[in-house]
Design a protein around this motif. Structure first.
Motif, short mmCIF file in Angstrom:
data_model
loop_
_atom_site.label_atom_id
_atom_site.label_comp_id
_atom_site.label_asym_id
_atom_site.label_seq_id
_atom_site.Cartn_x
_atom_site.Cartn_y
_atom_site.Cartn_z
N GLU A 524 0.83 -1.20 0.00
CA GLU A 524 0.00 0.00 0.00
C GLU A 524 0.87 1.26 0.00
N GLU A 525 1.95 1.25 0.79
CA GLU A 525 2.83 2.41 0.81
C GLU A 525 3.55 2.58 -0.52
N LEU A 526 3.99 1.48 -1.12
CA LEU A 526 4.63 1.57 -2.44
C LEU A 526 3.66 2.11 -3.48
N ASP A 527 2.40 1.69 -3.40
CA ASP A 527 1.38 2.20 -4.34
C ASP A 527 1.17 3.69 -4.15
N ARG A 528 1.14 4.17 -2.90
CA ARG A 528 0.96 5.60 -2.65
C ARG A 528 2.13 6.39 -3.24
N ARG A 529 3.32 5.87 -3.03
CA ARG A 529 4.49 6.59 -3.59
C ARG A 529 4.50 6.56 -5.11
N ARG A 530 4.07 5.44 -5.67
CA ARG A 530 4.04 5.33 -7.13
C ARG A 530 3.06 6.34 -7.74
N ALA A 531 1.97 6.58 -7.07
CA ALA A 531 0.98 7.54 -7.57
C ALA A 531 1.55 8.95 -7.60
N ARG A 532 2.54 9.25 -6.72
CA ARG A 532 3.14 10.58 -6.69
C ARG A 532 4.35 10.71 -7.61
N TRP A 533 4.84 9.58 -8.14
CA TRP A 533 6.08 9.59 -8.94
C TRP A 533 5.87 10.26 -10.29
N THR A 534 6.85 11.04 -10.72
CA THR A 534 6.81 11.71 -12.02
C THR A 534 7.95 11.18 -12.89
N ALA A 535 7.63 10.79 -14.10
CA ALA A 535 8.66 10.24 -14.99
C ALA A 535 9.68 11.32 -15.34
N PRO A 536 10.98 10.98 -15.33
CA PRO A 536 12.02 11.96 -15.71
C PRO A 536 11.95 12.29 -17.20
N THR A 537 12.60 13.37 -17.55
CA THR A 537 12.68 13.78 -18.95
C THR A 537 13.64 12.85 -19.69
N PRO A 538 13.28 12.36 -20.88
CA PRO A 538 14.19 11.49 -21.64
C PRO A 538 15.54 12.15 -21.87
N LYS A 539 16.59 11.34 -21.92
CA LYS A 539 17.95 11.86 -22.03
C LYS A 539 18.30 12.36 -23.43
N TYR A 540 17.66 11.78 -24.45
CA TYR A 540 18.01 12.12 -25.83
C TYR A 540 16.76 12.54 -26.61
N GLU A 541 16.96 13.43 -27.55
CA GLU A 541 15.87 13.85 -28.43
C GLU A 541 16.19 13.62 -29.90
N ARG A 542 17.36 13.08 -30.21
CA ARG A 542 17.74 12.84 -31.60
C ARG A 542 18.80 11.75 -31.68
N GLY A 543 19.04 11.28 -32.91
CA GLY A 543 20.16 10.42 -33.21
C GLY A 543 20.12 9.04 -32.58
N TYR A 544 21.29 8.44 -32.48
CA TYR A 544 21.40 7.08 -31.96
C TYR A 544 20.87 6.99 -30.53
N GLY A 545 21.16 8.01 -29.72
CA GLY A 545 20.68 8.00 -28.35
C GLY A 545 19.17 7.94 -28.26
#
Length: 578
Positions: A524-545
């Motif tokens: 239950e505590e892990l679920d509460r924290r998961r609901a507050r989690w925000t995905a980070p910004t992707p590291k790459y926007e072009r190319g091989y990365g």
């Protein structure tokens, strides 16, 4: 007797043999380089895939070794064609060579597919080159043989034998603790790498070349020969001679990399005290061959395969040069006895058992008998639990036994920069019972899963004489590393795995005997924290990365690209010639 191919059945004949305009162009441009019809007519064309570069100290001898390979190819009646490929220097490439392993695999596959190549000698050795080269060649499917770079000579400083990586980490802790001087540190720096060749500890490089031989992809004993030994030149020429016969015999990788060979390769890895990186690469290599290797398979084999190579860092005494003199990998495989399936086919055209005939062990402290192992189980253990639902990895033989069962409060860092600040603070409030946690360092978060998992010991503990503690991350670590480091936590924090949810002060529970890794929190505590989690910004926007981020699989799947799996989309068509 094996049926031999005719010249007309060779791939290269499609380019070179027809009496038409397109083949006229192929032949005339080949003659432009000084060749004549006698060089290719009736002969297989053999690619020499060379990962030499001036940024690759492990492969600095490959310019010379390529000439020995070509000599062997010519002696056996083939035509050599040297093709350069990514060198993937572990020493220089940032953020990590792991980001580019799959690029090398793609390059090799397409080099072999797009050129008039009948077979290949793959020249590698530094960490990611072995899996990258073999993954690409396996996917292409033509005969190939792997030529390992060989370990460098033993390091030496002030009469002490030094092992690459392992002793660097050890002496760096002492430097930070103030127990050795700057002059002594510089002496270690100048003596730890004395020749060309890859790391001479049982790090990732030595592990992966041993695995290649365990798969049957090398000539018998090839992976153990030191790079600077004249035997290495002779072995290189032998690779050139043998690949020509492999082409005529149509000895393709699907006849070598079987489920049996995969079990042998895993068993060899575990017995050597292998790098933690081996798990990721073994899974990726096997899956390219259509073998559905899983983390649980590796753990199962590891539980019944003792470490018998007394080589640093799992062993305490010896290095790869000693291993070679003691009988090398052939000696180790001989000691393993019925733990290996000796019926497996190898690149020699003979079985593994035939290749081990006459193998001996000349020093049973370097290569131990099964009755006197370095460690009673295999090198690696796979852990699972609410913190790592898809698995994590630890190297029990290379850490203090008191941490095999441990619980302690977490100190969490969201980046390596944050972790550096913590470990460099001499008065940071912590005890040896704390668990250092580094997250967002996995396949996507790193990016590329850099070798940050062997977190240096904090200054706050070094000054009190402590040299190990539990460290936990979704990163990898160098195969030359040691310590109570839990790695490859999957799924990684960057994608929302449970590692993203823990906080400083949470109690981490490590239980190696029961293969468990948990955080003392309710669902239950892990679920509460998961609901507050925000995905980070992707590291790459072009190319091989960008492509890497979109398609990389998690560590428990081998970190291959999802579109390169064997079952994805069927075989790639051969190029149109006419």
């Amino acid at each position: 007797m094996t049926k031999r191919k005719s010249y007309d059945e060779l791939r290269s004949a499609r380019w070179m043999a027809p009496d038409d305009l397109r083949s006229f162009g192929h032949r005339s441009r080949t003659m432009q380089m000084g060749y004549s019809h006698e060089d290719w007519e009736g002969r297989p064309i053999i690619a020499v895939i060379n990962t030499w570069s001036e940024a690759q100290p492990c492969h600095m001898h490959f310019k010379d070794r390529a000439e020995w390979v070509k000599r062997g190819i010519l002696q056996a009646g083939g035509m050599p064609m040297e093709l350069p490929a990514l060198s993937l220097s572990e020493n220089y490439v940032k953020p990590t060579t792991m980001l580019y392993r799959n690029m090398l695999a793609m390059e090799v596959e397409e080099l072999l597919r797009s050129h008039p190549i009948d077979g290949a000698v793959l020249m590698g050795g530094c960490d990611k080159t072995t899996p990258g080269l073999t993954m690409g060649a396996v996917s292409m499917g033509i005969p190939f043989i792997y030529l390992p770079a060989g370990p460098m000579l033993r390091g030496n400083y002030a009469g002490k034998v030094l092992g690459s990586g392992t002793d660097g980490f050890k002496y760096w802790d002492e430097r930070r603790a103030g127990t050795i001087s700057k002059e002594e540190w510089q002496g270690v720096e100048g003596g730890i790498a004395r020749s060309y060749g890859h790391c001479m500890t049982m790090g990732t490089a030595s592990t992966m070349t041993a695995i290649a031989e365990g798969f049957g992809l090398c000539l018998p004993g090839a992976s153990s020969i030191p790079a600077a030994d004249a035997n290495h030149q002779r072995m290189s020429a032998s690779c050139g001679r043998r690949i020509v016969d492999m082409v005529w015999e149509d000895l393709t990788p699907d006849k070598i990399i079987t489920e049996t060979a995969t079990r042998n390769a895993v068993t060899v890895a575990m017995a050597t005290g292998c790098s933690t990186n081996a798990i990721i690469h073994l899974i990726a290599m096997a899956r390219r061959a259509g073998i559905p290797l899983e983390l649980d398979d590796l753990d199962r084999i590891g539980r019944t395969t003792p470490v018998i190579a007394n080589i640093r860092p799992s062993g305490k005494e010896y290095l790869m040069e000693d291993f070679f003199y003691a009988g090398g990998l052939r000696g180790l495989m001989k000691q393993l006895g019925d733990k290996l399936d000796l019926s497996a086919m190898t690149v020699t055209g003979k079985t593994l058992g035939e290749g081990l005939e006459g193998a001996q062990v000349y020093n049973d402290d370097v290569i131990r008998p099964l009755s006197n192992p370095v460690y009673h189980e295999g090198s690696l253990a796979v852990l699972k639990g609410n913190l790592a639902p898809d698995g994590a990895v630890i190297k029990p033989a290379a850490c203090d036994k008191k941490f095999h069962t441990h619980s302690g409060p977490a100190i969490v860092a969201n980046s390596y920069a944050e972790m550096r600040a913590i470990i460099d603070e001499p008065d940071y409030p912590m005890t040896p019972d704390h668990v250092l946690v580094l997250r967002n360092a996995g396949p996507q978060g790193g990016p590329g899963m850099p070798e940050w998992g062997m977190i240096p010991m904090p200054k706050a503990l070094l000054k009190d004489g402590h040299r190990d503690m539990v460290r936990l991350s979704d990163a990898r670590m160098s195969g030359t590393s040691f310590g109570a480091c839990v790695l490859h936590v999957s799924p990684e924090a960057f994608t929302g795995g449970p590692l993203a949810l823990i906080e400083t002060g949470d109690i981490i529970e490590l239980d190696i005997p029961n293969r468990a890794l948990n955080v003392r929190l309710s669902n239950e505590e892990l679920d509460r924290r998961r609901a507050r989690w925000t995905a980070p910004t992707p590291k790459y926007e072009r190319g091989y990365g960008y492509m890497f981020t979109k398609h990389i699989e998690q560590a428990d799947k081998g970190c291959d690209f999802d579109f390169l799996k064997t079952e994805f989309g069927g075989p790639t068509p051969e190029p149109e010639i006419n």
